[in-house]
Design a protein around this motif. Structure first.
Motif, PDB file in Angstrom:
ATOM      1  N   ILE A 152     -34.236  18.100  -5.968  1.00  0.00           N
ATOM      2  CA  ILE A 152     -35.217  18.845  -5.186  1.00  0.00           C
ATOM      3  C   ILE A 152     -34.527  19.829  -4.250  1.00  0.00           C
ATOM      4  CG2 ILE A 152     -37.105  18.615  -3.524  1.00  0.00           C
ATOM      5  CD1 ILE A 152     -37.670  15.873  -4.698  1.00  0.00           C
ATOM      6  N   LEU A 153     -33.438  19.399  -3.628  1.00  0.00           N
ATOM      7  CA  LEU A 153     -32.720  20.277  -2.707  1.00  0.00           C
ATOM      8  C   LEU A 153     -32.181  21.521  -3.409  1.00  0.00           C
ATOM      9  CD1 LEU A 153     -30.616  17.863  -0.458  1.00  0.00           C
ATOM     10  CD2 LEU A 153     -32.371  19.455   0.311  1.00  0.00           C
ATOM     11  N   PHE A 154     -31.691  21.357  -4.613  1.00  0.00           N
ATOM     12  CA  PHE A 154     -31.010  22.452  -5.300  1.00  0.00           C
ATOM     13  C   PHE A 154     -31.774  22.935  -6.526  1.00  0.00           C
ATOM     14  CE2 PHE A 154     -27.813  20.034  -2.988  1.00  0.00           C
ATOM     15  CZ  PHE A 154     -27.233  21.037  -2.241  1.00  0.00           C
ATOM     16  N   ARG A 155     -33.081  22.710  -6.494  1.00  0.00           N
ATOM     17  CA  ARG A 155     -33.918  23.209  -7.582  1.00  0.00           C
ATOM     18  C   ARG A 155     -33.880  24.731  -7.635  1.00  0.00           C
ATOM     19  NH1 ARG A 155     -39.390  20.575  -7.074  1.00  0.00           N
ATOM     20  NH2 ARG A 155     -39.439  21.837  -5.169  1.00  0.00           N
ATOM     21  N   ALA A 156     -33.845  25.364  -6.466  1.00  0.00           N
ATOM     22  CA  ALA A 156     -33.757  26.822  -6.375  1.00  0.00           C
ATOM     23  C   ALA A 156     -32.566  27.177  -5.496  1.00  0.00           C
ATOM     24  CB  ALA A 156     -35.046  27.404  -5.795  1.00  0.00           C
ATOM     25  N   CYS A 157     -31.708  28.058  -5.977  1.00  0.00           N
ATOM     26  CA  CYS A 157     -30.499  28.450  -5.259  1.00  0.00           C
ATOM     27  C   CYS A 157     -30.411  29.972  -5.186  1.00  0.00           C
ATOM     28  CB  CYS A 157     -29.255  27.886  -5.931  1.00  0.00           C
ATOM     29  SG  CYS A 157     -29.125  26.089  -5.916  1.00  0.00           S
ATOM     30  N   HIS A 158     -29.698  30.446  -4.160  1.00  0.00           N
ATOM     31  CA  HIS A 158     -29.500  31.876  -3.946  1.00  0.00           C
ATOM     32  C   HIS A 158     -28.067  32.260  -4.290  1.00  0.00           C
ATOM     33  CE1 HIS A 158     -33.361  32.398  -1.812  1.00  0.00           C
ATOM     34  NE2 HIS A 158     -33.126  31.172  -1.398  1.00  0.00           N
ATOM     35  N   HIS A 188     -29.002  20.558 -11.747  1.00  0.00           N
ATOM     36  CA  HIS A 188     -30.215  20.451 -10.942  1.00  0.00           C
ATOM     37  C   HIS A 188     -30.923  21.799 -10.754  1.00  0.00           C
ATOM     38  CE1 HIS A 188     -28.741  16.477 -10.107  1.00  0.00           C
ATOM     39  NE2 HIS A 188     -27.698  16.914  -9.421  1.00  0.00           N
ATOM     40  N   VAL A 189     -30.248  22.894 -11.034  1.00  0.00           N
ATOM     41  CA  VAL A 189     -30.776  24.225 -10.729  1.00  0.00           C
ATOM     42  C   VAL A 189     -31.788  24.637 -11.794  1.00  0.00           C
ATOM     43  CG1 VAL A 189     -30.205  26.643 -10.377  1.00  0.00           C
ATOM     44  CG2 VAL A 189     -28.652  24.861  -9.549  1.00  0.00           C
ATOM     45  N   GLN A 190     -32.999  24.995 -11.321  1.00  0.00           N
ATOM     46  CA  GLN A 190     -34.044  25.501 -12.218  1.00  0.00           C
ATOM     47  C   GLN A 190     -34.345  26.980 -11.993  1.00  0.00           C
ATOM     48  OE1 GLN A 190     -37.559  22.989 -12.151  1.00  0.00           O
ATOM     49  NE2 GLN A 190     -36.336  21.159 -11.765  1.00  0.00           N
ATOM     50  N   SER A 201     -25.285  30.304 -19.254  1.00  0.00           N
ATOM     51  CA  SER A 201     -25.685  29.445 -20.368  1.00  0.00           C
ATOM     52  C   SER A 201     -25.290  27.989 -20.148  1.00  0.00           C
ATOM     53  CB  SER A 201     -25.072  29.958 -21.670  1.00  0.00           C
ATOM     54  OG  SER A 201     -23.651  29.852 -21.631  1.00  0.00           O
ATOM     55  N   GLN A 202     -24.470  27.720 -19.146  1.00  0.00           N
ATOM     56  CA  GLN A 202     -24.046  26.350 -18.870  1.00  0.00           C
ATOM     57  C   GLN A 202     -24.946  25.648 -17.856  1.00  0.00           C
ATOM     58  OE1 GLN A 202     -19.776  26.001 -18.170  1.00  0.00           O
ATOM     59  NE2 GLN A 202     -19.419  27.943 -19.249  1.00  0.00           N
ATOM     60  N   PHE A 203     -26.033  26.316 -17.428  1.00  0.00           N
ATOM     61  CA  PHE A 203     -27.043  25.687 -16.570  1.00  0.00           C
ATOM     62  C   PHE A 203     -28.081  25.054 -17.498  1.00  0.00           C
ATOM     63  CE2 PHE A 203     -25.002  28.395 -13.605  1.00  0.00           C
ATOM     64  CZ  PHE A 203     -25.300  27.948 -12.329  1.00  0.00           C
ATOM     65  N   PRO A 204     -28.121  23.748 -17.650  1.00  0.00           N
ATOM     66  CA  PRO A 204     -28.973  23.153 -18.686  1.00  0.00           C
ATOM     67  C   PRO A 204     -30.471  23.247 -18.406  1.00  0.00           C
ATOM     68  CG  PRO A 204     -27.941  21.442 -17.351  1.00  0.00           C
ATOM     69  CD  PRO A 204     -27.314  22.738 -16.924  1.00  0.00           C
ATOM     70  N   ASN A 205     -30.858  23.369 -17.128  1.00  0.00           N
ATOM     71  CA  ASN A 205     -32.289  23.356 -16.791  1.00  0.00           C
ATOM     72  C   ASN A 205     -32.763  24.668 -16.177  1.00  0.00           C
ATOM     73  OD1 ASN A 205     -32.811  20.538 -17.529  1.00  0.00           O
ATOM     74  ND2 ASN A 205     -31.510  20.030 -15.782  1.00  0.00           N
ATOM     75  N   LEU A 206     -31.956  25.680 -16.192  1.00  0.00           N
ATOM     76  CA  LEU A 206     -32.325  26.964 -15.602  1.00  0.00           C
ATOM     77  C   LEU A 206     -33.375  27.656 -16.462  1.00  0.00           C
ATOM     78  CD1 LEU A 206     -31.740  29.092 -13.403  1.00  0.00           C
ATOM     79  CD2 LEU A 206     -29.994  30.038 -14.928  1.00  0.00           C
ATOM     80  N   SER A 207     -34.480  28.079 -15.808  1.00  0.00           N
ATOM     81  CA  SER A 207     -35.538  28.761 -16.554  1.00  0.00           C
ATOM     82  C   SER A 207     -36.113  29.969 -15.820  1.00  0.00           C
ATOM     83  CB  SER A 207     -36.685  27.795 -16.873  1.00  0.00           C
ATOM     84  OG  SER A 207     -37.268  27.298 -15.672  1.00  0.00           O
ATOM     85  N   GLY A 208     -35.806  30.136 -14.518  1.00  0.00           N
ATOM     86  CA  GLY A 208     -36.369  31.240 -13.760  1.00  0.00           C
ATOM     87  C   GLY A 208     -35.315  31.972 -12.959  1.00  0.00           C
ATOM     88  N   MET A 209     -35.482  33.303 -12.821  1.00  0.00           N
ATOM     89  CA  MET A 209     -34.561  34.121 -12.040  1.00  0.00           C
ATOM     90  C   MET A 209     -35.349  35.162 -11.267  1.00  0.00           C
ATOM     91  SD  MET A 209     -31.403  34.727 -14.688  1.00  0.00           S
ATOM     92  CE  MET A 209     -30.864  33.419 -15.826  1.00  0.00           C
ATOM     93  N   THR A 210     -34.829  35.475 -10.063  1.00  0.00           N
ATOM     94  CA  THR A 210     -35.433  36.480  -9.195  1.00  0.00           C
ATOM     95  C   THR A 210     -34.356  37.453  -8.759  1.00  0.00           C
ATOM     96  OG1 THR A 210     -37.144  34.972  -8.374  1.00  0.00           O
ATOM     97  CG2 THR A 210     -36.640  36.874  -7.009  1.00  0.00           C
ATOM     98  N   TYR A 234     -29.635  35.352 -21.206  1.00  0.00           N
ATOM     99  CA  TYR A 234     -29.774  33.900 -21.133  1.00  0.00           C
ATOM    100  C   TYR A 234     -31.014  33.500 -21.936  1.00  0.00           C
ATOM    101  CZ  TYR A 234     -30.553  29.279 -19.072  1.00  0.00           C
ATOM    102  OH  TYR A 234     -30.753  27.939 -18.894  1.00  0.00           O
ATOM    103  N   PRO A 235     -30.864  32.859 -23.076  1.00  0.00           N
ATOM    104  CA  PRO A 235     -32.010  32.663 -23.985  1.00  0.00           C
ATOM    105  C   PRO A 235     -33.084  31.729 -23.457  1.00  0.00           C
ATOM    106  CG  PRO A 235     -30.067  31.497 -24.793  1.00  0.00           C
ATOM    107  CD  PRO A 235     -29.613  32.335 -23.646  1.00  0.00           C
ATOM    108  N   ALA A 236     -32.770  30.859 -22.485  1.00  0.00           N
ATOM    109  CA  ALA A 236     -33.767  29.928 -21.968  1.00  0.00           C
ATOM    110  C   ALA A 236     -34.575  30.508 -20.812  1.00  0.00           C
ATOM    111  CB  ALA A 236     -33.096  28.625 -21.530  1.00  0.00           C
ATOM    112  N   LEU A 237     -34.352  31.767 -20.472  1.00  0.00           N
ATOM    113  CA  LEU A 237     -35.086  32.382 -19.365  1.00  0.00           C
ATOM    114  C   LEU A 237     -36.571  32.493 -19.707  1.00  0.00           C
ATOM    115  CD1 LEU A 237     -34.899  33.787 -16.584  1.00  0.00           C
ATOM    116  CD2 LEU A 237     -34.633  35.943 -17.815  1.00  0.00           C
TER     117      LEU A 237
END
Length: 399
Positions: A46-52, A71-73, A107-116, A136-139
């Motif tokens: 939860i703490l690192f679900r979103a990172c800058h 943990h980063v989504q 590509s090494q972020f297994p749960n990453l799906s969103g970017m801003t 990044y194909p999972a975006l």
């Protein structure tokens, strides 16, 4: 009889996670995570679900630590991308050097799906940045906040059509200031958004689309099927000569939320869905929430609203009560915008044409005062037409 001690670990994991979700917006979750290793392990997702990430310092020292990558989504990038440098400088001379092959690192972020992307320091969003992120194909979610795609490379170099691959996005957002100066439609925005909307991977997967109305790719929106699009939001002023919106937006059968905050300009006039004589059928049978500003009271669309509609908002944009501020008045004058608020009589006639909407729960109206009898007739008609109404908001403006 000994009463067993109660601890947080005696609760179900779902309950513990819900507690942590409540603590996160109040900035108390970090303190809780420091109590012990077991709680820390529960807090990490939860703490690192979103990172800058600061793209001015895209180095290992300033990047998300590797042990947090699972943990980063969502990653939010701000600053000037390191490949974007002023003329006369070289990326190779930067110290410390940026992370090599950054697209491969993503590509090494297994749960990453969103970017801003935000705060590019006036440089705009470059094609390098887009190609890096979209590779990044999972975006699935791309948001561009307070930034245009109008990068200086467009003018320094002969930039051809984009060629980067586009994954099947579910969410595409670009947010710009409501009162930004002319030209409000940047060439870079038109170019990139038309390219994204023209990809079959996006047309078949997109569910949420939020764009400034000046740069929306209308040819691509009207020229393809959008079978999964559920929410569409356009904000700003329509380009001059825009055809009735049903011709552009009519191929979105799954649409549930339509939010059109469109300014009323001297060259564009009111928001028009249908040409005179249009007789249906209604193009969005699943529509549940409809927001329209500066509407044309003679538009035939409102005689065909679906019975499943739950929220209806008829308003002006920008809000008329905001014009009390001098900077708002100056902005309106510079852009030659005016308010298109209906009088009570015209609003009553419009709602009568809407007919009985048995499932309508929320109603928002912005009206200009008329004679007292017309005002009373309007408010007496509302409960008759909308028997399940549970919330009503009225902005009543004096002439």
């Amino acid at each position: 009889m000994r009463v067993p001690s109660l601890t947080i670990f005696g609760l179900d994991v779902d309950v513990v996670l819900e507690i942590m979700e409540w603590l996160r917006p109040r900035h108390n979750l970090r303190s809780l995570s420091c109590t012990c290793k077991s709680i820390r392990s529960l807090c990490l997702p939860i703490l690192f679900r979103a990172c800058h990430v600061d793209t001015d310092y895209l180095t290992w020292d300033h990047f998300v630590p590797r042990h947090l990558w699972p943990h980063v989504q969502h990653l939010s990038f701000y600053g000037r991308w390191r490949d974007i440098v002023r003329e006369g400088t070289s990326r190779d001379n930067m110290d410390p050097p940026p992370i090599p092959r950054f697209s491969e690192i993503l590509s090494q972020f297994p749960n990453l799906s969103g970017m801003t992307i935000r705060h590019c320091l006036g440089f705009g969003v470059s094609e390098f940045a887009l190609a890096t992120l979209l590779s990044y194909p999972a975006l699935r979610e791309l948001c561009v906040i307070d930034q245009t795609f109008e990068h200086a490379d467009i003018y320094r170099n002969a930039v051809g059509p984009p060629t980067f691959p586009v994954p099947p996005l579910r969410v595409l957002r670009q947010q710009l200031g409501d009162y930004r100066m002319h030209p409000r439609a940047k060439r870079g925005d038109l170019r990139v958004l038309a390219y994204l909307a023209g990809q079959r991977s996006v047309q078949g997967s997109l569910e949420i689309l939020e764009l400034p109305s000046e740069v929306a790719p209308y040819a691509e929106l009207g020229g393809a099927e959008w079978p999964r699009l559920r929410r569409l939001e356009l904000t700003g002023e329509l380009p001059a000569g825009t055809p009735p919106l049903v011709q552009i937006l009519g191929r979105m059968p799954a649409l549930e939320v339509l939010d059109l905050k469109i300014a009323c300009g001297q060259s564009t006039g009111r928001t028009v869905f249908c040409a005179p004589g249009w007789s249906g059928p209604f193009p969005w049978p699943n529509l549940q929430r409809l927001t329209v500003s500066n509407i044309d009271p003679n538009d035939p669309l409102y005689s065909h609203l679906p019975v499943g509609l739950r929220r209806l908002s008829i308003r002006c944009w920008p809000r008329r009560h905001q014009f009390l501020f001098r900077h708002e008045l100056n902005a309106m004058a510079e852009r030659r915008w005016f308010t298109g608020i209906l009088k009570s009589t015209a609003m009553r006639q419009l709602l009568s044409r809407c007919g009985n909407l048995p499932n309508l729960e929320e109603l928002e109206l912005e009206v200009e005062e008329d004679d007292p009898e017309s005002d009373n007739e309007l408010f007496c008609l509302i409960p008759i037409l909308f028997p399940k109404l549970s919330s009503i908001t009225v902005f009543r403006c004096r002439n």
